[in-house]
Scaffold this motif. Sequence first.
Motif, PDB file in Angstrom:
ATOM      1  N   THR A 248     -29.654  16.244  33.754  1.00  0.00           N
ATOM      2  CA  THR A 248     -29.274  16.516  35.131  1.00  0.00           C
ATOM      3  C   THR A 248     -30.604  16.344  36.021  1.00  0.00           C
ATOM      4  OG1 THR A 248     -27.849  16.325  34.460  1.00  0.00           O
ATOM      5  CG2 THR A 248     -28.330  16.598  36.667  1.00  0.00           C
TER       6      THR A 248
ATOM      7  N   ASP B 288     -27.287   8.802  35.957  1.00  0.00           N
ATOM      8  CA  ASP B 288     -26.994  10.505  34.590  1.00  0.00           C
ATOM      9  C   ASP B 288     -25.807  10.058  34.802  1.00  0.00           C
ATOM     10  OD1 ASP B 288     -27.020  13.293  34.281  1.00  0.00           O
ATOM     11  OD2 ASP B 288     -26.744  13.401  36.759  1.00  0.00           O
ATOM     12  N   GLU B 289     -25.367  10.271  33.067  1.00  0.00           N
ATOM     13  CA  GLU B 289     -24.222  10.635  32.977  1.00  0.00           C
ATOM     14  C   GLU B 289     -23.324   9.408  33.513  1.00  0.00           C
ATOM     15  OE1 GLU B 289     -21.969  14.054  31.609  1.00  0.00           O
ATOM     16  OE2 GLU B 289     -24.060  14.862  31.262  1.00  0.00           O
TER      17      GLU B 289
HETATM   18 MG    MG Z   1     -25.755  17.140  33.393  1.00  0.00          MG
END
Ligand code: MG
Lengths: 263, 272
Positions: A54, A184-185
């Motif tokens: 991240t 991000d995810e």
């Molecule tokens: Mg992360």
Amino acid sequence: MTALLSEKTISGPVMYAKEITKTYGDKTVLHGVSAQVLEGQVLTLVGPSGSGKTTLLRTFNRLEEPTSGEILLDSKPLGKRSRSDGGYGDDVQQLRLDQQRIGFVFQSFNLFPHMSAAENVWHAPVRVKRENKAEAVGRAHELLGRVGLADQADQKPATLSGGQQQRVAIARALAMRPRLLLFDEPTSALDPEMTSEVLRTIQGLAEEGVTMVIVTHEMAFARRVSDRVVVMEAGRILEEGTAEQIFSHPEHERTRRFLSSLE
Amino acid sequence: MQFDPEFFTESLFSPSAPFLRGLMMTVAVSVISMTLALFVGLLVAMMARSRFFALRTVAGLYVWILRGTPLLVQLVLLYMGFSAAGIFAFETVSIAGISIAGAVQAAVVALTLNESAYVAEIVRSGLETIPKGQVEASQILGMTAISTMRWVILPQAIRTMVPPLGNTFNQLMKNTSILSVIGVQEMFLMTQSISSATFRTFEIFCVAALYYLLLTTIWTVIQWYIERHYNHKVGLPYEIPLVSSTVRVLRSGRAGLARSPREETPKEVLTP
Ligand SMILES: [Mg+2]
Ligand SMILES: Nc1ncnc2c1ncn2[C@@H]1O[C@H](COP(=O)(O)OP(=O)(O)OP(=O)(O)O)[C@@H](O)[C@H]1O
């Protein structure tokens, strides 16, 4: 159908992150990581929790300021303007312009709750890029149609499911005609049923040649969609290669262990 | 017990002209002061969030002093203290043919200053309820700090600010009664003069109490509509019955300043 992408520029990587380090206090979470994405490619970042995925992704549009290192967007330093002495200096206005060319999709969607789905999508094109409102609204509806939400255009985010919200967020990012999309995810806050609809949407973009960097824990998806895969561990790149190399013939024992831990 | 029912009903249902003028004064001073306080308070709240230490300090001192001293003291200091010291005196001025007494101007200024400190705190804590992700989402879309405030943060924060702002306005309306000490001819002073002229103290103050109650109740209803409006805007249902919301607002004073929407909304939606 209008083009999803902004006009192509010179060949060379769309984004090049050079020797990025990031420290919080006395804790170093990125140790000089370099990565690049080529035009039309999908790069995925995988790795154990806390490995710095991240943080690295957020330095790509300087949402997180790297402690050292440089981000090049189309070979130009992100958020910097050339100075008279030939070097580059930070420039707030340039940073805003550059950030508009990099879409970002958050784990937690971060839609604007007081705006309808359509308004979320046309707001920045109209208020930031000063596009013609009627056209931007039309395009917002077209983009919502594209992510399968034509009927939900007037709904407020609170009345949409998580998967629908994330697809609105993707449409919102696309509305800026980005050079590059960062995820991000995007599905880790979603139930399994909703995960697949979002992953299908992202895969659709990949097939249309949208340049993307994706942080994900969905390995089957990563394998399907990636051109390149970067495996991170403890703030460093453990291994990098094509999806085939990483998933079928990983070089490192630790990569193998990480991948099997997810099965 | 001595109670003159005739005088009571007469004063309640066809109040005398001076009483009505007092009522109008109370409403006018309250509404004008609150409106001004919203602007001043917003400004102070912005200063409190500034990058610059000096601005943050000024804002902090402003809120500290105005909230830490009684309104009555501020009022008397402003109107009588300053002129006694020869610093500044409020003179009667005439705007658009209406002459406004110095005491009324002082009252509006004092109420505005005092109220703005409370507004600033409400705005500040209201802004803090907006998640950081909203700012980040604005940033990556290329929005400036000002347009992020204008389009993203304020429209959402207003929803959480309305209940405490409404409560403090309620308080302000009642506080106008202390303006009588500097001779502002508002409802309390008028009631007092009717009382000393007629010796019907009990009756006329009952009437005054009922009129104050009427004002605060009307405001509560208006506030209910405003709250509902902002909840609709973010797609939240707002089904608290008006009656229980009235009770809630009347019960809560300034204590309930910084209630966040998260602890507030679901509870209320669930309890019919
Ligand atoms: Mg992360
Ligand atoms: N603001 C911060 N302050 C201090 N440490 C931080 C901060 N943000 C992240 N970290 C630390 O940096 C490291 C990397 O975090 P990061 O969120 O990038 O990992 P990740 O690979 O995305 O993990 P996950 O898969 O759990 O999302 C972690 O050890 C984390 O605790």
